[in-house]
Enzyme design. Structure first.
Site, PDB file in Angstrom:
ATOM      1  N   CYS A  20      36.573  39.906  25.777  1.00 61.00           N
ATOM      2  CA  CYS A  20      37.014  39.224  24.553  1.00 61.00           C
ATOM      3  C   CYS A  20      36.216  39.724  23.350  1.00 61.00           C
ATOM      4  O   CYS A  20      36.464  40.832  22.879  1.00 61.00           O
ATOM      5  CB  CYS A  20      36.914  37.713  24.734  1.00 61.00           C
ATOM      6  SG  CYS A  20      37.853  36.768  23.514  1.00 61.00           S
ATOM      7  N   GLU A  67      37.111  36.539  34.235  1.00 57.67           N
ATOM      8  CA  GLU A  67      36.246  35.676  35.045  1.00 57.67           C
ATOM      9  C   GLU A  67      36.940  34.396  35.478  1.00 57.67           C
ATOM     10  O   GLU A  67      36.583  33.796  36.496  1.00 57.67           O
ATOM     11  CB  GLU A  67      34.962  35.323  34.277  1.00 57.67           C
ATOM     12  CG  GLU A  67      35.134  34.471  33.033  1.00 57.67           C
ATOM     13  CD  GLU A  67      35.344  35.258  31.756  1.00 57.67           C
ATOM     14  OE1 GLU A  67      35.039  34.744  30.663  1.00 57.67           O
ATOM     15  OE2 GLU A  67      35.820  36.400  31.846  1.00 57.67           O
ATOM     16  N   HIS A  91      40.068  37.085  29.642  1.00 52.35           N
ATOM     17  CA  HIS A  91      38.865  36.609  30.336  1.00 52.35           C
ATOM     18  C   HIS A  91      39.089  36.701  31.841  1.00 52.35           C
ATOM     19  O   HIS A  91      39.520  35.726  32.474  1.00 52.35           O
ATOM     20  CB  HIS A  91      38.553  35.161  29.935  1.00 52.35           C
ATOM     21  CG  HIS A  91      38.001  35.004  28.563  1.00 52.35           C
ATOM     22  ND1 HIS A  91      36.652  34.913  28.297  1.00 52.35           N
ATOM     23  CD2 HIS A  91      38.627  34.929  27.363  1.00 52.35           C
ATOM     24  CE1 HIS A  91      36.462  34.781  26.997  1.00 52.35           C
ATOM     25  NE2 HIS A  91      37.652  34.783  26.399  1.00 52.35           N
TER      26      HIS A  91
END
Length: 589
Positions: A405, A536, A534
């Site tokens: 990001c 994750e 993102h």
């Protein structure tokens, strides 16, 4: 529907989320379909506007919901996809009740906490608990409810009353409460009095814990266990010891060893449920995979991979909870021990060299000694010049780099400044009057309202023609389209793309309209990748995020090996652990 309530006493932060997630995982190993709900007693409607340095990270769901970080634990452990409604806050409940009052739903009655707020809480839980959360598309058998904070907090009282009523509404054998307490050690002696007082408090509030989970640094000795059982008026097998473990991924095994599955079956009469043979086999396979992978944490790894995490909120590690977990998933997959070098990006800047030389040199020493450099997401101007310097160091010295990001935007700005000759390249977020805004505010985003106005949730990214060389794309098994979760207000300015690509920066992934830059990569580098999404948020214990796996593998010198094994394994390797497929025998586990 059966419910498992996980509440906490004595102090906050004792690990309710991990215990709730572990309980859910153990239920899934028995072939049950499990959902989860997190209750947060704060007045915010959602977690989107909260400062990560104070509250920890904001977890983003596929539907765009900005929620508490504990929902990330639920998704990672249970391999399910939750919605924004799975996170209940006081703000949401009061907003709902007030809206109903304005519509006249209550027919002129005096609206009160009891029964209107408590009924709204129960109705919300019963509705959401029945929403399918996995690929079976069937109603869950059990819903895990975690009550945030500690019992006794004034803001939790309406929820505790609602849980008391929900137990009665659910009926016999359909509600179980696990109360998590803390057992401190003072002068070498384990003290049980705080737990006794906590159980007394929760009972006085109307709840009756079926199991007491005792958090402790070391194993609970038999004397302390019996004392807790005696004074809390429960059987010995109703007291569960949850000691500190080498890895949080071993907590489910610790609970299983103490007979938690047996207790759950007995109290909730789980044997009366009709359980699919397919889900039972899948649960056993998943449990075998979990033990095989997380059991490696007990080994004495000789090979360590050191990652420099260059961020803005490093003083509170929970600010990067999902990033840490994604790194852990990848290092376990690579059979490496993870060591994170936490670096405050401000400490890399020249102003720190003047004001605090020791911090400046310490930060640069940590950066230069790392195997890989990670710049995660964040907001605001503070520390961004330090991030630019970190990206420049990684690019020039061929050190693996992953930008997420803001970290991707930083990589673009750095490349524009030092390779493409746009020396004043900046972001509109950093300087609204900048002449060359390489990063611009997304035109459709509301600049005035902060809550839930970003580009949020699961969105497609398309790998572009000619990007077959991409190291990241190879880990997605050559897929042309991927789905990842987003959370951002700013994007790469399309008017600079041609100039940047002519300078050697490749935008290998774009959105489905071909307008927004999603993945940036440098070809002549071991691993230099930036992603606007993102990754994750979708990383799982048994199925690591591809950008993180590639980054960690490159940092450990294993990228070619890992890539080859993913390509050899094909789709099965990519879904191992998700669809219950057995380990592929690749030697990675």
């Amino acid at each position: 529907m059966k419910y498992v309530l996980v509440s906490g006493g004595v102090i906050s932060g004792v690990g309710k989320g991990i215990i709730a997630s572990s309980t859910g995982l153990l239920l899934k190993t028995q072939g049950l379909k499990v959902s989860s709900i997190k209750v947060d007693p704060y007045l915010n409607v959602d977690a989107g506007t909260m400062n990560p340095r104070e509250h920890g990270e904001v977890f983003v769901l596929s539907d765009g919901g900005e929620v508490d970080l504990d929902l990330g634990n639920y998704e990672r452990y249970l391999n399910i996809t939750l919605t924004r409604d799975n996170n209940i806050t006081t703000g949401k409940i009061y907003q709902h009740v007030i809206e109903q009052e304005r519509k006249g739903t209550y027919l002129g009655k005096t609206v009160q906490v009891v029964p209107h707020i408590t009924d709204a809480i129960q109705d919300w839980i019963e509705r959401v608990a029945r929403i399918p959360v996995d690929d079976t598309n069937e109603e869950p058998d059990v819903c895990i409810i975690e009550l945030g904070g500690t019992v006794g907090d004034i803001e939790s009282m309406p929820f505790i009353e609602a849980m008391t009523q929900l137990r009665r509404r659910a009926g016999k054998n359909n509600f179980l409460q696990i109360h998590v307490s803390y057992v401190p050690v003072i002068n070498g002696e384990q003290k049980t009095k705080p737990t006794q007082q906590a159980i007394k408090a929760v009972r006085s509030a109307g709840l009756v814990p079926d199991l007491i989970a005792c958090r402790c640094e070391i194993a609970l000795d038999q004397g302390a266990l019996e004392k807790i059982a005696h004074f809390c008026q429960v059987d010995n097998d109703q007291v569960i010891m949850v000691r500190d473990m080498p890895s949080i991924y071993q907590v489910p095994m610790l609970l299983e060893q103490q007979g938690l599955i047996t207790s759950l079956k007995k109290i909730l009469a789980l044997d009366t449920l009709t359980i699919s043979d397919t889900l039972t086999r899948k649960g056993k396979q998943t449990w075998a995979q979990w033990q095989a992978l997380t059991g490696t944490q007990t080994r004495n790894f000789h090979d360590t991979v050191e990652i420099a995490l260059v961020g803005k909120y490093t003083e509170l590690h929970d600010s990067y909870m999902s990033v840490i977990k994604a790194l852990e998933h990848s290092t376990m997959r690579c059979n490496r021990l993870l060591k994170i070098r936490w670096i405050d990006s401000e400490h890399l800047e020249a102003k720190t060299q003047i004001s605090d030389p020791s911090r400046f040199h310490s930060a640069w020493h940590a950066l230069c000694g790392a195997n890989g450099v990670l710049v995660p997401g964040g907001f605001g101007t503070r520390g961004t010049e330090g991030m630019v310097l970190a990206a420049k160091y990684a690019r020039e010295n061929k050190v693996p780099y992953l930008g997420i990001c803001l970290g991707m935007q930083i990589a673009v700005i750095e490349y524009a400044r030092h390779i493409c000759g746009i020396t004043d390249a900046s972001s509109e977020e950093f300087n609204a009057q900048a002449a060359n805004k390489l990063i611009m505010f997304m035109p459709e985003v509301d600049k005035e309202t902060m809550g839930a106005t970003m580009r949020l949730g699961l969105r497609p990214t398309l790998f572009q023609e000619g990007s077959e060389w991409s190291r990241l794309r190879a880990l997605y098994h050559g897929k042309t389209e991927i789905l990842e979760r987003h959370r951002h207000r700013y994007e790469v300015n399309p008017s600079f793309i041609e100039q940047l690509e002519q300078g050697g920066l490749s935008f290998v992934g774009k959105d489905d309209a071909g307008v927004r830059m999603e993945v940036v990569e440098i070809k002549d580098h071991p691993w230099f990748v930036g992603v606007q999404f993102h990754p994750e948020y979708l990383s799982r214990v048994l199925d690591p995020s591809r950008p993180f796996l590639g980054f960690v593998a490159a940092s450990a010198g294993l990228l070619s090996t890992i890539t080859q094994q993913y390509q050899d394994g094909g789709a099965e390797s990519l879904t191992a652990g998700v669809n219950g497929i057995a380990l592929n025998g690749s030697g990675l586990f």
